[in-house]
Design an enzyme around this catalytic site. Structure first.
Site, PDB file in Angstrom:
ATOM      1  N   SER A 116       0.103   6.763  -6.344  1.00  0.00           N
ATOM      2  CA  SER A 116       1.376   6.127  -5.984  1.00  0.00           C
ATOM      3  C   SER A 116       1.346   4.604  -6.099  1.00  0.00           C
ATOM      4  O   SER A 116       2.391   3.981  -6.239  1.00  0.00           O
ATOM      5  CB  SER A 116       1.767   6.511  -4.554  1.00  0.00           C
ATOM      6  N   ASP A 174       6.410   2.110   3.962  1.00  0.00           N
ATOM      7  CA  ASP A 174       6.676   3.398   4.607  1.00  0.00           C
ATOM      8  C   ASP A 174       5.482   3.906   5.400  1.00  0.00           C
ATOM      9  O   ASP A 174       5.432   5.075   5.751  1.00  0.00           O
ATOM     10  CB  ASP A 174       7.072   4.431   3.540  1.00  0.00           C
ATOM     11  N   HIS A 183       2.560   2.986   1.737  1.00  0.00           N
ATOM     12  CA  HIS A 183       2.679   2.125   0.551  1.00  0.00           C
ATOM     13  C   HIS A 183       3.148   0.733   0.937  1.00  0.00           C
ATOM     14  O   HIS A 183       3.801   0.560   1.969  1.00  0.00           O
ATOM     15  CB  HIS A 183       3.661   2.766  -0.438  1.00  0.00           C
TER      16      HIS A 183
END
Ligand SMILES: *[C@@H]1O[C@H](CO)[C@@H](O)[C@H](O)[C@H]1NC(C)=O
Ligand SMILES: *[C@@H]1O[C@H](CO)[C@@H](O)[C@H](O)[C@H]1NC(C)=O
Ligand SMILES: *[C@@H]1O[C@H](CO)[C@@H](O)[C@H](O)[C@H]1NC(C)=O
Length: 380
Positions: free
Chosen positions: A37, A342, A345
């Site tokens: 990610s 979040d 991240h």
């Protein structure tokens, strides 16, 4: 000891202490990226067809762009600095995306080690490398057949001249902490890196010559890990991060750095650059106010309020019934004040800071000089 030996030793010492800064031109025609990610520009969302909700993307793309972020990722800032367009995901087929300047094989949740049935992403490193091999083979095949789609695909020599970027391994460690003891995790690290080396070797044999490898960040400073593993204050370090997670990250990075050194020695016709993301991110979290941030740990988009604003059951942008009441993980008022987007991240603001530090050249091995014109492009 013969004098020649000591002269050599002094020379060696000298070059260790004062590494000559390479002036990397950054004249890459294309970028091929592999990762999780941290650098996923839409792979997981396209690949497993599970959408991200607003407020993802709100600060830059105005809508969820497949990135686990309110805006741009480090890879986006680096592409921008190299005067290249944002990378399209290999898995995203809608809208005839151009792969002329490169392709992104990263997918959120991916690990270096093979995925299992419970993995978030089935696209582990070996799969991403296999996808690249198919990509390259198809491109060469199509280039030979038709001129029409040429402008959407890399030229043949881009595969040799392009930059191969890597940011993967964080999830191997993060996942291991849920089921393994610390000692078992330490034993696992060489296995993780051996799998990584296999992928790099494969790409080298396929003609890749410029490797750019990010190490892993301070895992113990992620809100998610503090919420789950840091409830006992004795488990936290002076920054409020989970000590064992950060120790494991450091150990992985030591061995990854050693692997990069080994590859530098082995691939004399290639450039292998190791980038110390851990140091940049730790500095940001420790000295956040100096860099214009107000919250180093608390998540911007989450649920629960201070000190962490993180609830593992409700992901950013989602609404769920928790304990009989409807709960939504919403975004904060001003995400530029937060390091964590979040809880897992980083925010675009944090990513921009990290990118600006990468581009100083001081955090890479070998380092590169910071007086390159492209730096002017990165407004910070
Ligand atoms: C390695 O980097 C240098 C400096 O940017 C460049 O001149 C050289 O072509 C690169 N080597 C390869 C094999 O691409
Ligand atoms: C925070 O800044 C101080 C002063 O520049 C520096 O010595 C320290 O290493 C920084 N902390 C981290 C974790 O990088
Ligand atoms: C749900 O309720 C239980 C019992 O009141 C409580 O212990 C738990 O923390 C609550 N969970 C959440 C996520 O609020």
């Amino acid at each position: 000891m013969p004098p020649i030996t000591s002269a050599l030793q002094i020379l060696t010492l000298f070059s260790i202490c004062l590494p000559l800064a390479n002036s990397i031109g950054f004249n890459y025609p294309a970028v091929f990226n592999f990762g999780d990610s941290n650098s996923d520009t839409g792979g997981l969302v396209a690949g497993v067809a599970e959408p991200l909700n607003p407020p993802h993307g709100q600060i830059y793309f105005q809508n969820p762009s497949g990135r686990f972020c309110d805006g741009r990722l480090i890879i986006d800032f680096l592409m921008d600095a190299m005067d290249l367009p944002f990378l399209n995901s290999y898995l995203d087929s809608i809208g005839a995306p151009s792969f002329r300047k490169g392709c992104n094989f990263a997918a959120a949740g991916s690990t270096i080690l093979r995925a299992t049935a419970s993995s978030v992403s089935p696209f582990s490193f070996a799969i991403q490398v296999a996808q690249f091999l198919r990509f390259k083979a198809r491109v060469l095949e199509l280039q030979a057949k038709t001129k029409k789609i040429r402008k959407y695909l890399p030229e043949e020599d881009y595969f040799e001249k392009g930059l191969y970027m890597f940011d993967i391994g964080q999830n191997d460690l993060a996942g291991a902490f849920y089921s393994k003891s610390y000692d078992q995790i330490l034993v696992l690290i060489p296995t993780i890196l051996s799998e990584f080396e296999t992928g790099i070797q494969e790409l080298y044999h396929q003609g890749a010559r410029n490797f750019w490898i990010h190490n892993t960040g301070p895992l113990g400073c992620l809100t998610q890990n503090i919420a789950k593993f840091g409830t006992d204050p004795s488990k936290l370090d002076e920054l409020g991060c989970v000590s064992l997670h950060n120790q494991a990250s450091k150990l992985l990075n030591l061995q990854l750095h050693a692997l990069c050194k080994k590859l530098q020695g082995q691939y004399l016709d290639a450039n292998v650059t190791y980038v110390d993301i851990f140091t940049i991110k730790s500095n940001l979290i420790a000295n956040y106010s100096r860099y214009g941030f107000e919250h180093p740990i608390m998540a911007c988009c989450g649920h629960g309020g201070p000190p962490l604003n993180y609830n593992s059951r409700v992901a950013c942008g989602r609404t769920k019934v928790v304990n009989g009441s409807v709960v939504t993980a919403k975004g904060c008022k001003d995400s530029t004040e937060y390091v964590s987007w979040d809880g897992i991240h980083y925010t675009e603001a944090a990513n921009q800071y990290v990118s600006s530090q990468i581009l100083t050249g001081k955090y890479s091995d070998p380092p590169f000089s910071d007086n390159m014109p492209f730096l002017l492009k990165l407004k910070f």
